[in-house]
Design a protein around this motif. Structure first.
Motif, PDB file in Angstrom:
ATOM      1  N   SER A 236      19.668  25.620  12.904  1.00 40.49           N
ATOM      2  CA  SER A 236      19.631  27.082  12.890  1.00 40.49           C
ATOM      3  C   SER A 236      19.913  27.572  11.467  1.00 40.49           C
ATOM      4  O   SER A 236      20.336  26.803  10.605  1.00 40.49           O
ATOM      5  CB  SER A 236      20.664  27.654  13.859  1.00 40.49           C
ATOM      6  N   THR A 254      12.933  33.389   9.795  1.00 46.16           N
ATOM      7  CA  THR A 254      12.916  33.304   8.333  1.00 46.16           C
ATOM      8  C   THR A 254      12.793  31.869   7.841  1.00 46.16           C
ATOM      9  O   THR A 254      12.794  31.635   6.646  1.00 46.16           O
ATOM     10  CB  THR A 254      14.175  33.954   7.731  1.00 46.16           C
ATOM     11  N   SER A 269      22.933  29.394  19.851  1.00 42.81           N
ATOM     12  CA  SER A 269      23.123  30.456  20.848  1.00 42.81           C
ATOM     13  C   SER A 269      21.803  30.984  21.407  1.00 42.81           C
ATOM     14  O   SER A 269      21.741  31.437  22.539  1.00 42.81           O
ATOM     15  CB  SER A 269      23.945  31.589  20.242  1.00 42.81           C
ATOM     16  N   GLN A 273      16.006  35.913  16.555  1.00 45.39           N
ATOM     17  CA  GLN A 273      15.359  35.453  15.314  1.00 45.39           C
ATOM     18  C   GLN A 273      15.177  33.935  15.319  1.00 45.39           C
ATOM     19  O   GLN A 273      14.285  33.409  14.669  1.00 45.39           O
ATOM     20  CB  GLN A 273      16.179  35.853  14.082  1.00 45.39           C
TER      21      GLN A 273
HETATM   22  C1  LIG Z   1      16.462  39.246   9.811  1.00 50.01           C
HETATM   23  C2  LIG Z   1      17.137  38.044  10.372  1.00 50.01           C
HETATM   24  C3  LIG Z   1      16.473  36.828  10.342  1.00 50.01           C
HETATM   25  C4  LIG Z   1      17.059  35.679  10.897  1.00 50.01           C
HETATM   26  N1  LIG Z   1      16.366  34.503  10.889  1.00 50.01           N
HETATM   27  C5  LIG Z   1      16.887  33.410  11.510  1.00 50.01           C
HETATM   28  C6  LIG Z   1      16.159  32.193  11.600  1.00 50.01           C
HETATM   29  O1  LIG Z   1      15.061  32.061  11.049  1.00 50.01           O
HETATM   30  N2  LIG Z   1      16.705  31.153  12.268  1.00 50.01           N
HETATM   31  C7  LIG Z   1      17.930  31.214  12.871  1.00 50.01           C
HETATM   32  O2  LIG Z   1      18.374  30.225  13.478  1.00 50.01           O
HETATM   33  N3  LIG Z   1      18.655  32.355  12.785  1.00 50.01           N
HETATM   34  C8  LIG Z   1      18.176  33.444  12.128  1.00 50.01           C
HETATM   35  N4  LIG Z   1      18.926  34.581  12.027  1.00 50.01           N
HETATM   36  C9  LIG Z   1      20.338  34.523  12.510  1.00 50.01           C
HETATM   37  C10 LIG Z   1      20.459  34.670  14.011  1.00 50.01           C
HETATM   38  O3  LIG Z   1      20.559  36.044  14.331  1.00 50.01           O
HETATM   39  C11 LIG Z   1      21.754  33.968  14.527  1.00 50.01           C
HETATM   40  O4  LIG Z   1      22.869  34.478  13.831  1.00 50.01           O
HETATM   41  C12 LIG Z   1      21.723  32.438  14.362  1.00 50.01           C
HETATM   42  O5  LIG Z   1      20.532  31.903  14.912  1.00 50.01           O
HETATM   43  C13 LIG Z   1      22.927  31.812  15.060  1.00 50.01           C
HETATM   44  O6  LIG Z   1      22.993  30.435  14.787  1.00 50.01           O
HETATM   45  P1  LIG Z   1      23.697  29.440  15.815  1.00 50.01           P
HETATM   46  O7  LIG Z   1      23.099  29.632  17.155  1.00 50.01           O
HETATM   47  O8  LIG Z   1      23.659  28.103  15.207  1.00 50.01           O
HETATM   48  O9  LIG Z   1      25.209  29.910  15.760  1.00 50.01           O
HETATM   49  P2  LIG Z   1      26.108  30.754  16.836  1.00 50.01           P
HETATM   50  O10 LIG Z   1      25.450  32.033  17.162  1.00 50.01           O
HETATM   51  O11 LIG Z   1      27.430  30.756  16.235  1.00 50.01           O
HETATM   52  O12 LIG Z   1      26.039  29.874  18.113  1.00 50.01           O
HETATM   53  C14 LIG Z   1      26.681  28.654  18.291  1.00 50.01           C
HETATM   54  C15 LIG Z   1      26.473  28.236  19.732  1.00 50.01           C
HETATM   55  O13 LIG Z   1      27.052  26.956  19.931  1.00 50.01           O
HETATM   56  C16 LIG Z   1      27.696  26.927  21.188  1.00 50.01           C
HETATM   57  N5  LIG Z   1      28.740  25.914  21.108  1.00 50.01           N
HETATM   58  C17 LIG Z   1      29.927  25.967  20.455  1.00 50.01           C
HETATM   59  N6  LIG Z   1      30.609  24.812  20.606  1.00 50.01           N
HETATM   60  C18 LIG Z   1      29.832  24.007  21.353  1.00 50.01           C
HETATM   61  C19 LIG Z   1      29.989  22.687  21.862  1.00 50.01           C
HETATM   62  N7  LIG Z   1      31.080  21.959  21.603  1.00 50.01           N
HETATM   63  N8  LIG Z   1      29.005  22.176  22.625  1.00 50.01           N
HETATM   64  C20 LIG Z   1      27.887  22.897  22.907  1.00 50.01           C
HETATM   65  N9  LIG Z   1      27.689  24.138  22.461  1.00 50.01           N
HETATM   66  C21 LIG Z   1      28.641  24.694  21.681  1.00 50.01           C
HETATM   67  C22 LIG Z   1      28.208  28.326  21.375  1.00 50.01           C
HETATM   68  O14 LIG Z   1      28.378  28.624  22.764  1.00 50.01           O
HETATM   69  C23 LIG Z   1      27.103  29.178  20.757  1.00 50.01           C
HETATM   70  O15 LIG Z   1      26.144  29.543  21.723  1.00 50.01           O
HETATM   71  C24 LIG Z   1      18.368  35.741  11.463  1.00 50.01           C
HETATM   72  C25 LIG Z   1      19.037  36.964  11.476  1.00 50.01           C
HETATM   73  C26 LIG Z   1      18.456  38.105  10.935  1.00 50.01           C
HETATM   74  C27 LIG Z   1      19.217  39.389  10.965  1.00 50.01           C
END
Ligand SMILES: Cc1cc2nc3c(=O)[nH]c(=O)nc-3n(C[C@H](O)[C@H](O)[C@H](O)COP(=O)(O)OP(=O)(O)OC[C@H]3O[C@@H](n4cnc5c(N)ncnc54)[C@H](O)[C@@H]3O)c2cc1C
Ligand SMILES: Nc1ncnc2c1ncn2[C@@H]1O[C@H](COP(=O)(O)O)[C@@H](O)[C@H]1O
Lengths: 326, 247
Positions: A236, A254, A269, A273
């Motif tokens: 991510s 992005t 999560s 995006q």
């Molecule tokens: C204009 C714009 C463009 C964007 N472009 C992108 C993009 O291209 N790609 C992208 O990925 N994001 C993008 N984002 C960001 C996006 O909105 C999220 O913030 C991002 O995807 C979250 O990354 P994540 O799921 O890794 O982290 P988090 O949202 O922090 O999620 C972590 C997840 O892990 C789970 N978790 C925690 N511990 C464990 C465990 N031990 N075992 C299993 N599960 C667990 C949690 O429940 C949670 O669901 C963009 C945002 C904007 C505003």
């Protein structure tokens, strides 16, 4: 009249996306009563054979090191061939090179371009329509191409590959590029491929992890799972931004947009995006310890639980399955 | 050096996508519009950095669109662009937009034309290459780094299986991707200054009508997720093989 297809060699093979383009071109040739001409640079005998098997009737084989990956020169070569072949439909893959060459050719030939097509065109009399994904995969739009020459760039991994008999004739051609004033000088080529790993846009199996993995030191279990499947790893955006993983692994709005057969999302999560870059995947498996994680709404299979205990078990299950297969 | 940055006005990344008029128009009711992220974060911010380093003197924004996109243009000015041009027209397709921008650029001598990698609404990745084709300029796609040295640009950009560093004499067209620069937030001073910066509106020139959209459909999302138990992962593997047929 012919359907002209741009094809490429990569790592000793004809690119899979190029073979998809030839198949796609053959389908249009069938619909319009014409035939497929494929353009290729620096192909050897076995690569020409592959192009023939995919359905090209004629292969225009150019041997020119200067063409390399310069979009200005490649577009000029395609323009010359399109004119001499009287091509009415021209096919590219909507990949890194296709995205650089097809628009330039569109400008030169005043040819309507639909980039990222996901269906075969519907041709009725003079009307020529083709579907493409819009709004980052959330919708599909039907485009009508009004110009006489039409260019379609197809989304890789959207069409099944078929191969038949090789009935092609090969024409060796020297393209004349003396009038093309390309000013681009290549200084250095950097490869960031992990040896043996299929690049993300072409990968059919992808194992991807997010912030739920807590830190870069925990990626071993992600890599083990990927290796057991022969999958490519992704991540991510925050994971790339935090430098836990290299930037080229970042998928989503992005980052890189992918559509593998299998996408396994671990500790991600499922933000909109992120989904925008992966929701074209054929099958999605989500592993998350929060039963309310939005990603479960976009998954085919889900496991609610702790990634740290699930991943090693899943890796063992896959290895067992693979062993039984042999 | 003068830089032209093409910015597109797109629905916010979280906007709900809907269509009206018998599924022939995007329904923008209640939708917030933003500068296309690639154009803002990468193309525009890198241009601003070049100006701050005294390598560029003027940064002009160009946008093809109707009056409702002016708040988006003002945001680009608030970030630090010097002036803006809006070509007053709907945007039927990438070719049309690119031709309008190319026609404007032709008579205004820019050293660099920067576009984003793709728009997040039509995902065409086409406008930059078409501008370069119309103007007969070199085009470097998916740039992740850009340095300027007198009349020469040094660019790192994405190629199949890695990246490559190229050099090119100005002028040229570059499409910008992640890595070029970091997102910025406009400050109060910028927002105030933007109100009085020049935003010129010009009418569209002769054009071609090469493609048109006849209808839209929303893609069906996934309807159900099969929940598996972490102690029965053999079952999941079996389903991936027999039901999903992906392994
Ligand atoms: C204009 C714009 C463009 C964007 N472009 C992108 C993009 O291209 N790609 C992208 O990925 N994001 C993008 N984002 C960001 C996006 O909105 C999220 O913030 C991002 O995807 C979250 O990354 P994540 O799921 O890794 O982290 P988090 O949202 O922090 O999620 C972590 C997840 O892990 C789970 N978790 C925690 N511990 C464990 C465990 N031990 N075992 C299993 N599960 C667990 C949690 O429940 C949670 O669901 C963009 C945002 C904007 C505003
Ligand atoms: N209406 C527009 N006005 C100005 N620039 C645009 C417009 N549409 C697209 N662009 C530029 O072209 C890039 C590529 O767009 P596209 O080819 O539509 O994916 C965008 O990132 C913008 O920089």
């Amino acid at each position: 009249m012919s359907v002209l297809v741009y094809t490429e060699i990569n790592k000793g093979r004809v690119k899979k996306a190029s073979l998809e383009c030839i198949n796609y071109g053959a389908k249009i040739a069938e619909l319009t009563g014409s035939s497929v001409t494929a353009f290729v640079n620096n192909a050897n005998q076995s690569q020409l054979e592959e192009i023939g098997l995919a359905g090209a009737s004629k292969i225009i084989s150019v041997k020119n090191d200067a063409l390399k990956s310069d979009s200005m020169l490649l577009s000029a070569a395609m323009e010359q061939i399109a004119k001499s072949e009287k091509s009415k439909v021209i096919i590219f893959a909507f990949d890194i090179n296709g995205k650089a060459i097809a628009p330039r050719l569109s400008a030169k030939l005043k040819a309507g371009l639909v980039s990222g097509a996901v269906d075969y065109p519907v041709i009725k009399g003079d009307s020529f329509e083709v579907n493409k994904n819009v709004f980052s995969g959330k919708a599909t739009a039907t485009y009508k191409i009004n110009s006489e020459i039409k260019i379609i760039a197809i989304l890789p991994n959207s069409f099944p590959l078929t191969s038949g008999q090789n009935k092609s004739t090969i024409v060796d051609l020297d393209v004349d590029l003396t009038n093309v004033n390309s000013k681009i000088i290549i200084k250095e080529i950097k490869s960031d491929n992990v040896v043996g790993m299929i690049p993300l846009p072409e990968a059919e199996l992808v194992v991807s992890a997010g912030r739920g993995l807590k830190g870069p030191e925990n990626w071993g279990i992600v890599e083990d799972l990927a290796n057991s499947l022969g999958a490519t790893t992704a991540c991510s955006r925050p994971v790339a931004d935090l430098h836990w993983r290299p930037h080229h692994e970042h998928v989503g709005q992005t980052g890189v947009a992918i559509r593998p057969n299998l996408y396994i999302a671990i500790g991600i999560s499922g933000a909109i995006q992120h989904l925008a870059g992966v929701n074209g995947s054929k099958t999605i498996v989500v592993i998350n310890n929060d039963k309310d994680a939005p990603f479960f709404k976009s998954a085919d299979y889900g496991i609610i639980g702790d990634a740290f205990s699930i991943l090693p078990k899943l890796t063992i299950a896959i290895k067992k399955f693979k062993q039984n297969q042999n | 050096m003068k830089i032209l940055v093409a910015i597109s006005n797109v629905p916010d990344t979280t906007a709900k996508i809907q269509f009206n008029d018998g599924n022939t128009q995007f329904n923008n009711a209640g939708v917030t519009f933003i500068i296309n992220p690639y154009d803002e974060w990468y193309a525009l911010v890198r241009a601003l950095e070049l100006k701050e380093a005294n390598l560029a003197q003027q940064i002009t924004l160009i946008h093809v669109g109707l009056i409702d996109s002016e708040p988006t243009i003002r945001k680009g000015l608030a970030l630090g662009a010097d002036d803006a041009v809006r070509i007053d027209s709907a945007e039927p397709d990438a070719f049309y937009v690119a031709e309008q921008i190319a026609n404007y650029a032709k008579s205004n001598n820019y050293d660099l034309i920067l576009v984003g990698k793709e728009t997040i609404n039509y995902n065409g990745s086409s406008v930059g290459g078409i501008i370069a084709g119309v103007l007969d300029l070199p085009f470097v796609s998916l740039a992740t780094k850009l340095e300027i040295n007198s009349n020469k640009a040094t660019i790192e950009h994405v190629i199949d299986g890695g990246s490559q560093i190229v050099e090119c004499e100005l002028p040229l067209v570059i499409s910008c991707a992640k890595g070029m620069a970091e997102q910025r937030i406009p400050n109060m001073r910028g927002i105030m200054a933007a109100r009085t910066k020049p935003l010129t509106v010009i009418s569209s020139t002769n054009h071609n009508n090469l493609t048109s959209i006849t209808s839209y459909v929303l893609n069906a999302g996934r309807t159900s997720c099969k929940l598996m138990n972490e102690d029965d992962l053999d079952d999941l593997v079996k389903l991936l093989h027999t039901e999903a047929k992906v392994i």
